[in-house]
Design an enzyme around this catalytic site. Structure first.
Site, short mmCIF file in Angstrom:
data_model
loop_
_atom_site.label_atom_id
_atom_site.label_comp_id
_atom_site.label_asym_id
_atom_site.label_seq_id
_atom_site.Cartn_x
_atom_site.Cartn_y
_atom_site.Cartn_z
N LYS A 189 -3.77 3.53 6.96
CA LYS A 189 -4.52 3.20 8.18
C LYS A 189 -4.58 4.40 9.13
O LYS A 189 -5.57 4.59 9.82
CB LYS A 189 -3.93 1.97 8.86
N SER B 55 -5.56 -0.08 12.15
CA SER B 55 -4.41 -0.89 12.55
C SER B 55 -3.53 -0.08 13.49
O SER B 55 -3.41 1.15 13.34
CB SER B 55 -3.59 -1.29 11.33
P1 NAP Z 1 -7.64 -10.72 4.40
O1 NAP Z 1 -7.90 -12.10 4.88
O2 NAP Z 1 -6.62 -10.48 3.35
O3 NAP Z 1 -9.05 -10.09 3.96
C1 NAP Z 1 -9.11 -8.85 3.33
C2 NAP Z 1 -10.48 -8.71 2.71
O4 NAP Z 1 -10.55 -7.44 2.05
C3 NAP Z 1 -10.76 -9.79 1.64
O5 NAP Z 1 -12.10 -10.21 1.72
C4 NAP Z 1 -10.50 -9.03 0.35
O6 NAP Z 1 -11.21 -9.56 -0.76
C5 NAP Z 1 -11.05 -7.67 0.75
N1 NAP Z 1 -10.71 -6.64 -0.21
C6 NAP Z 1 -9.49 -6.29 -0.70
N2 NAP Z 1 -9.63 -5.33 -1.63
C7 NAP Z 1 -10.96 -5.07 -1.73
C8 NAP Z 1 -11.75 -4.19 -2.52
N3 NAP Z 1 -11.19 -3.37 -3.42
N4 NAP Z 1 -13.09 -4.18 -2.34
C9 NAP Z 1 -13.66 -5.00 -1.44
N5 NAP Z 1 -12.99 -5.88 -0.70
C10 NAP Z 1 -11.64 -5.90 -0.83
O7 NAP Z 1 -7.19 -9.77 5.62
P2 NAP Z 1 -7.67 -9.65 7.15
O8 NAP Z 1 -6.47 -9.91 7.98
O9 NAP Z 1 -8.91 -10.41 7.40
O10 NAP Z 1 -7.95 -8.09 7.23
C11 NAP Z 1 -9.23 -7.52 7.48
C12 NAP Z 1 -9.01 -6.10 7.96
O11 NAP Z 1 -8.32 -6.11 9.22
C13 NAP Z 1 -8.17 -5.24 7.02
O12 NAP Z 1 -8.68 -3.93 6.94
C14 NAP Z 1 -6.81 -5.25 7.70
O13 NAP Z 1 -6.04 -4.12 7.35
C15 NAP Z 1 -7.21 -5.24 9.16
N6 NAP Z 1 -6.16 -5.71 10.06
C16 NAP Z 1 -5.70 -7.00 9.98
C17 NAP Z 1 -4.71 -7.40 10.85
C18 NAP Z 1 -4.16 -8.82 10.83
O14 NAP Z 1 -3.25 -9.13 11.63
N7 NAP Z 1 -4.64 -9.71 9.97
C19 NAP Z 1 -4.17 -6.52 11.81
C20 NAP Z 1 -4.65 -5.22 11.85
C21 NAP Z 1 -5.65 -4.82 10.98
P3 NAP Z 1 -10.51 -10.56 -1.84
O15 NAP Z 1 -10.58 -11.94 -1.23
O16 NAP Z 1 -11.38 -10.40 -3.05
O17 NAP Z 1 -9.10 -10.08 -2.03
#
Ligand code: NAP
Length: 228
Positions: free
Chosen positions: A156, A129
């Site tokens: 991150k 991030s």
């Molecule tokens: P999200 O929709 O909340 O998805 C997060 C995923 O991680 C879910 O499938 C969740 O599973 C899983 N997870 C959480 N804890 C876990 C564990 N202990 N073991 C395995 N899986 C686990 O979020 P997202 O926005 O798609 O984020 C995906 C990645 O992109 C993350 O690393 C996030 O930090 C990064 N990111 C996102 C953004 C943004 O704007 N959205 C920006 C920068 C970086 P459950 O459904 O079981 O909870």
């Protein structure tokens, strides 16, 4: 056939990345910690579900054993699982946030290394991030400057540093970290911000489909290099 494993792929950017890579012909192992959510997502996409909780060593080694038994190698690992860590700043919660966002990356990568070394074009993509960028969080011109997400930012930053260190210690494998762009997922729902996952997953797919002579040890977003 390219063999790909994505962690935390039952929803959000991971799920959409799985969809786009399957469309490109990858065999995708869709990692999810919850079997019901994971199986449903995999069935929807035509992916193969593997139970994978990045905080659980047995779960991680079990997931990689499934890939090993079926494929004997891994070409692409996408370290996508993550948590926002916005609920508190205290020891036990910090351990949890770092466990998912940083230590989980180490668990999965270490378990995957023997299979990645068997690939002719191995690559690891880490969803980091820009909130983990020292440059961004200290720059008043940047939106990250005003977001007090200490545990997320620090974990991150660790994920980005781990990517750089793996790139150095494993020169035969490409390791790249990225900022996907602010995306409307469950992670950002409380803020009501972000663009569709389809846009952000394209940045992940670009790094997941690098040629064998592609870069390693980088930290980028869709516009190019991000300052550390
Ligand atoms: P999200 O929709 O909340 O998805 C997060 C995923 O991680 C879910 O499938 C969740 O599973 C899983 N997870 C959480 N804890 C876990 C564990 N202990 N073991 C395995 N899986 C686990 O979020 P997202 O926005 O798609 O984020 C995906 C990645 O992109 C993350 O690393 C996030 O930090 C990064 N990111 C996102 C953004 C943004 O704007 N959205 C920006 C920068 C970086 P459950 O459904 O079981 O909870």
């Amino acid at each position: 056939m390219t063999i790909t494993l994505i962690t935390g792929a039952n929803k959000g950017i991971g799920f959409e990345t799985a969809r786009q890579l399957i469309a490109l012909g990858h065999t995708v192992y869709l990692g999810a910690r919850d079997a019901e959510r994971g199986e449903k997502a995999a069935a929807e996409l035509g992916a193969r579900f593997v139970q994978l909780d990045v905080t659980d060593d047995a779960s991680v080694s079990g997931a990689l054993a499934v890939v090993d038994a079926a494929e004997g190698r891994l070409d692409v690992l996408v370290n996508n699982a993550g948590v926002l860590g916005e609920k508190a700043v205290d020891g036990p919660y910090a351990l949890h946030v770092f466990d998912v966002n940083a230590v989980g990356l180490i668990r999965v990568t270490e378990a995957a290394l023997p299979l990645l070394r068997k690939s002719s074009n191995p690559t690891v993509v880490t969803l980091s991030s820009s909130l983990g960028s020292f440059w961004a969080v200290t720059n008043p011109e940047r939106p990250e400057f005003g977001l007090p997400l200490a545990l997320y930012s620090a974990s991150k930053a660790a994920a980005t540093m781990l990517t750089v260190q793996y790139a150095k210690s494993e020169p035969g494998i490409r390791f790249n970290a990225l900022e996907p762009g602010t995306t409307a997922t469950d992670m950002t729902a409380a803020f009501g911000i972000g663009r569709p996952v389809e846009e952000s997953a394209k940045t992940v797919v670009r790094l997941a489909t690098l040629a064998a002579d592609g870069p390693t040890g980088t930290f980028t977003d869709e516009h190019g290099t991000l300052s550390w």
